[in-house]
Design a protein around this motif. Structure first.
Motif, PDB file in Angstrom:
ATOM      1  N   PRO A   1       0.811  -1.234   0.000  1.00 27.60           N
ATOM      2  CA  PRO A   1       0.000   0.000   0.000  1.00 27.60           C
ATOM      3  C   PRO A   1       0.836   1.273   0.000  1.00 27.60           C
ATOM      4  CG  PRO A   1      -0.945  -1.588   1.510  1.00 27.60           C
ATOM      5  CD  PRO A   1       0.376  -2.147   1.065  1.00 27.60           C
ATOM      6  N   THR A   2       1.889   1.290   0.836  1.00 29.49           N
ATOM      7  CA  THR A   2       2.717   2.494   0.886  1.00 29.49           C
ATOM      8  C   THR A   2       3.398   2.724  -0.452  1.00 29.49           C
ATOM      9  OG1 THR A   2       3.089   2.126   3.237  1.00 29.49           O
ATOM     10  CG2 THR A   2       4.574   3.644   2.137  1.00 29.49           C
ATOM     11  N   HIS A   3       3.928   1.667  -1.032  1.00 32.68           N
ATOM     12  CA  HIS A   3       4.626   1.817  -2.304  1.00 32.68           C
ATOM     13  C   HIS A   3       3.665   2.274  -3.398  1.00 32.68           C
ATOM     14  CE1 HIS A   3       8.333  -0.746  -1.189  1.00 32.68           C
ATOM     15  NE2 HIS A   3       7.716  -0.390  -0.090  1.00 32.68           N
ATOM     16  N   ALA A   4       2.498   1.665  -3.424  1.00 30.99           N
ATOM     17  CA  ALA A   4       1.530   2.043  -4.455  1.00 30.99           C
ATOM     18  C   ALA A   4       1.067   3.476  -4.261  1.00 30.99           C
ATOM     19  CB  ALA A   4       0.342   1.087  -4.428  1.00 30.99           C
ATOM     20  N   ALA A   5       0.806   3.837  -3.004  1.00 31.28           N
ATOM     21  CA  ALA A   5       0.342   5.199  -2.745  1.00 31.28           C
ATOM     22  C   ALA A   5       1.422   6.218  -3.028  1.00 31.28           C
ATOM     23  CB  ALA A   5      -0.124   5.317  -1.295  1.00 31.28           C
TER      24      ALA A   5
END
Lengths: 485, 494
Positions: A334-338
């Motif tokens: 999630p952090t990477h995608a966001a």
């Protein structure tokens, strides 16, 4: 050097005598050998002294007349007439099939034009034997004594093979002879595959073409059409037959094992102009299909620069689908995608939606319904990222007797005998889990100022005015009027 | 069949029809359609409340034993004592049909895209599978105009950010002034996560008596930047208000960042509920890859649940927990063997609701390990084990999967699992053992069948001490794609 004419008759006699000993009976055909026949069936030593010059019998050597390279049977009969010497059944031997680019006549002309002289025994002498008829087939080392160039040995890496050998496509060798061609020592080096490329098409023609045809390279190089050195080679059906079915070889460069290669290779392949080394280096082993294992869109210039596979070419490096992401990626992504990492370089949108729409059968194991409680409590992966707490979680719990719309009891939480006292702490520690089974009305039966027992659910320091300003309607679930009004 | 055709769904169907019918007359370059058909079979035993006469029980207090040894709960002066028992198994065979349609050629940069879903129950109970009665959903349906510096979308589309992954009906404008910066503004009507329907949906009202009666209006701003090659940053602000205009449904922001240097990667994530002044998520992780074989990671996070402001949950003072953990993985040079392990511990913050003489557990810890081994070019073995103990629920679970690769990218696998669980603060017993087979079969370049079937038996249970998880589960999925692939070469290469 020419032998004195005075001993020509003697040499002739010797040749005849030697032939009488070693010539096979006239009734048996000479055997066909697949390799160069290194034995001479004519006993030259026995005829030593009979013939003053080699050309007495081998008249066609200096002229290039193949019909008179060997003496005719009648020439032997001059002595082997059954009276002077026993008759012999001399037959001209079958010419050896080689890939040598050698012509006695041309060689003689070259030597003459250089003002040099050369005797037959300069090349045809048995090594270590100084007698006049110590004749043997020429050895390559003898050629190199004059034609050494920069290479000390016959198949040395620096040797220019084309000096003595015709290209394979012009060599009248059989399939088995082509398969048996000797391999230079440098071809056995561990890193030979990485460094075998010739520097130029001319270099390919000078060395590689003697033993290889275009199909030799196309076995691995699906980008053969783009490589001039490979195009300098001609196709050959014998080589095509030999390489058919042989798997290509794609050794992995050391750089591919370097730190974070999976993250760096894009920059290396792309380079400043976006095409970088992709065209010249990556394409030796990788076709577009290699990249599309991960890069689903494949529209980056570096990938576009690579050749596409055709059914009739080698298949290039096959990269199996592998875990590019580190362990724990499901929780970390999630952090990477966001943050904006380009997921679309490898994934299509449906890849994300399949999970985040909450109905991907393969995301959770088949028995997850029995296991999911601990996952929901430890919040390892947020259930609410994909599922509606009310419409998904609570709906199923109500259907299966685990949820309640209004009435509550401590019966369900059987491991907590003092649930009535403990549920406050439990609720504040994980209210999401409560909401997955209980409706809001479950709580207001006790925690309501209007119709319940009036138990205050608010934590210490609760900002009622702020809550009322945010959404006054939510306050009216428990209060007769909006606090602060 | 309930009439739940939302405006967006109708629009999606109309646009899809227009795209398919009108694309060619409008000199469309092509149309691509992908489909996924899934049929599942599930079984479940619902819990139901049962009772026995209190006079027949043994023991004192609230917890007693029924004549047959089952644990019951008795609350004086009731004449009955109660317990939960397992009902008869119910089954259901829900079918899902997903359809993705992409059409282009209306003009340079123009595209229509729709992701549609249909549901039906082939056999069995039509209430067991969530939303089985919702026969049609439009997950996405939008018109798009994209050029190098700008992208405009209108319709139903996904909102992907540090806050959420959910869709909404509206419009978005994304501007990319440079390759390392993008700014997007979006707005419209909110849709509930995983529901594809507004907060006023009947599906929500059926399970939530306090569901709001006004749709939410959404406004958001998002920026993503890459100031340097190893740095990714993003920030998003979102606000949802009732269409009626009074109050808020939510006002939040999130920030995410990733920094990578050499073998070190650092992630940062933060989510803030601006309306309630709550820090919902603060997470940082360090990932270190010293070489191609090892990966080491450690993380710390603070989590506090978020609730929409139309609910009363936010007023109950949920506190959340802090958690720290570390893990490592190793892979052999040839990739034939890999192992991974992780441990984490969480601690719930002070709730101000503890009962001093009988507190409940306020912490938990997790252990997990997994390994994968390539036994041969065609055989592979995966193993995993997980242990989770803590407040609320606990689980000890392990599994083995043996897989064989077949020609053409196909594969078959055999899976064995076993777990014990205690959940929802209930007593449970026994071990659930499962055995299943699964496989992937490629019918062609662009079609695949995936299937699995598994049977689970709950052994060693104390009768009616908890749910009976014996069940049969099966799934069959068919994926296919027809049409052109824009920008990709035709099968077989150019």
């Amino acid at each position: 050097m020419r032998a004195p004419a005075a001993v020509s008759s003697l040499l002739l006699g010797l040749v005849a005598a030697a032939a009488a000993r070693t010539v096979t009976p006239a009734s048996a055909a000479p055997p066909q050998t697949p390799v160069q026949d290194t034995t001479l069936r004519f006993p030259h030593r026995r005829h030593a002294g009979l013939f003053p010059q080699c050309t007495v019998c081998h008249r066609g050597i200096p002229t290039g007349d193949s019909a008179t390279v060997y003496p005719s049977p009648g020439a032997c009969a001059n002595c082997h007439d059954g009276q002077v010497e026993p008759r012999v059944g001399w037959q001209r031997p079958t010419p050896l099939v080689t890939n040598l680019a050698f012509s006695h006549a041309h060689h003689q002309q070259s030597v003459d034009s250089a003002g040099e002289t050369i005797a037959c025994l300069s090349c045809h002498r048995t090594p270590g034997d100084t007698s006049s008829m110590a004749v043997s087939p020429p050895q390559p080392q003898l050629c190199i004594q004059c034609h050494a160039h920069s290479a000390p040995a016959h198949m040395d890496a620096a040797q220019i093979c084309a000096t003595c050998h015709v290209p394979l496509v012009r060599a009248p060798l059989s399939l088995s002879q082509v398969a048996a061609l000797p391999k230079p020592a440098d071809h056995d080096a561990p890193d030979w595959v990485q460094r075998h490329a010739p520097l130029s098409p001319a270099a390919a023609a000078a060395r590689c073409a003697v033993c290889h045809a275009r199909e030799s390279c196309e076995r691995c190089h699906f980008n053969a059409a783009r490589i001039p050195a490979i195009q300098a080679l001609q196709p050959d059906p014998r080589v095509a037959s030999l390489v058919r079915g042989r798997a290509p070889v794609y050794p992995k460069p050391a750089s591919h094992d370097s730190l974070n290669w999976q993250w760096k290779h894009g920059t290396v392949a792309g380079g400043a102009d976006g095409r970088g080394i992709a065209v010249t280096t990556c394409s030796d082993c990788h076709a577009q299909a290699s990249c599309r294992t991960c890069h689903r869109d494949g529209t980056t210039p570096a990938i576009q620069a690579l050749p596409a596979l055709r059914p009739d070419t080698a298949y290039g490096v096959r990269i199996p689908p592998r875990t590019i992401h580190a362990a724990g990626w499901l929780k970390d992504h999630p952090t990477h995608a966001a943050a904006g990492v380009n997921c679309a370089a490898c994934h299509s949108r449906t890849f994300c939606v399949d999970c985040h729409q909450g109905q991907k059968a393969q995301y959770h194991p088949p028995d997850f319904v029995a296991q999911h409680a601990s996952e929901a409590y430890n919040n390892d992966t947020q259930c609410t990222a994909c599922h509606s707490t009310e419409a998904f979680c609570r709906a199923c719990h109500l259907q299966t007797g685990r949820g309640t719309r209004t009435k509550t009891s401590a019966l369900f939480h059987s491991s907590q005998p003092l649930w009535l006292l403990n549920h406050g702490q439990a609720a504040r520690q994980n209210l999401e889990a409560c909401a997955a089974c209980h409706t809001q009305a479950s709580c207001t039966q006790c925690h309501s100022a209007t119709g319940g027992w009036g138990v205050d659910p608010h934590p210490p320091g609760f900002d009622a005015k702020r809550a009322a300003a945010n959404n006054p309607r939510s306050c009216l679930a428990c209060h007769a009027k909006v606090p602060g009004e | 069949m309930t009439r739940r055709y939302s405006f967006a769904a109708t629009l999606a169907a109309a646009c899809a029809g227009l795209a398919l019918a009108g694309a060619r007359p409008l000199r469309a370059q092509d149309v691509r359609v992908s489909g996924t058909t899934t049929v599942n079979y599930v079984e479940l035993r619902p819990l139901q409340m049962d009772s026995v006469l209190a006079a027949t029980t043994t023991g004192d207090g609230v917890i007693r034993l029924a004549p047959d040894g089952r644990t019951v709960q008795c609350v004086d002066p009731s004449a009955y004592c109660y317990l939960y028992s397992n009902g008869s198994a119910i089954s259901s065979a829900p079918a899902l049909q997903d359809l993705q349609v992409s059409a282009w050629g209306f003009g340079q940069g123009m595209r229509f895209y729709a992701d549609l879903r249909g549901r039906a129950v082939v056999n069995g109970s039509n209430t067991l599978w969530p939303q089985a009665n919702d026969h049609f959903d439009a997950l996405e349906a939008y018109l798009e105009f994209e050029r190098p510096r700008v992208r405009v979308r209108a319709g139903r589309q996904w909102d992907v950010s540090g806050l959420a992954f959910n869709n909404y009906d509206g419009a978005s404008v994304q501007v990319r002034p440079m390759s390392t910066l993008s700014v997007e503004a979006y707005g419209g009507w909110t849709l509930q996560t995983g529901l594809d329907e507004p907060v006023t949906s009947g599906a929500l009202a059926a399970v939530e008596p306090y569901a709001p009666d006004s749709r939410g209006l959404l406004f958001g701003l998002r920026a993503q930047a890459r100031p340097a090659p190893p740095v990714w940053l993003s920030a998003v602000y979102e606000r949802s208000t009732p269409q009626s205009g009074s109050g808020l449904y939510s006002e939040r922001m999130a920030a995410d960042g990733m920094f990578r240097s050499g073998g070190l990667t650092m992630d940062l994530a933060a989510k803030i509920d601006l309306a309630s002044a709550d820090l919902n998520e603060l997470r940082t992780q360090l990932l270190y890859v010293p070489d191609s074989r090892w990966t080491v990671r450690a993380f710390v996070r603070r989590h506090q649940p978020y609730f929409d402001l139309w609910t009363i949950w936010g007023a109950f003072g949920a506190v959340g927990f802090v958690e720290g953990g570390a893990g490592a993985s190793w892979r052999s040079t040839d990739g034939a063997l890999s192992v991974d392990g992780q441990a984490s511990r969480r601690h719930y913050l002070n709730t101000d609701a503890e009962v001093g003489f009988a507190p409940i557990r306020s912490n938990g810890w997790s252990l997990s390990g997994s390994g994968a081994m390539r036994l041969s070019p065609v055989w592979a073995l995966d193993a995993q084990y997980g242990l989770d103990l803590g407040f609320g629920a606990a689980k000890s679970q392990g599994g083995l999967t043996l897989r064989r690769a077949l020609r053409g990218g196909n594969s078959v696998g055999l899976t064995a699992t076993a777990f014990q669980t205690a959940d929802e603060l209930r007593v449970n017993s026994g071990t659930v053992v499962g055995l299943g087979v699964n496989g992937v079969w490629r019918l062609g370049e662009r079609s695949t069948i995936t299937g699995s079937v598994a049977d689970y038996q709950h052994a060693g249970r104390v009768p009616d001490s908890g749910p009976n998880w014996s069940q049969l589960r099966a799934s069959l999925t068919y994926n296919w794609t027809v049409g052109a692939e824009p920008g990709l070469p035709a099968p077989g290469g150019r």
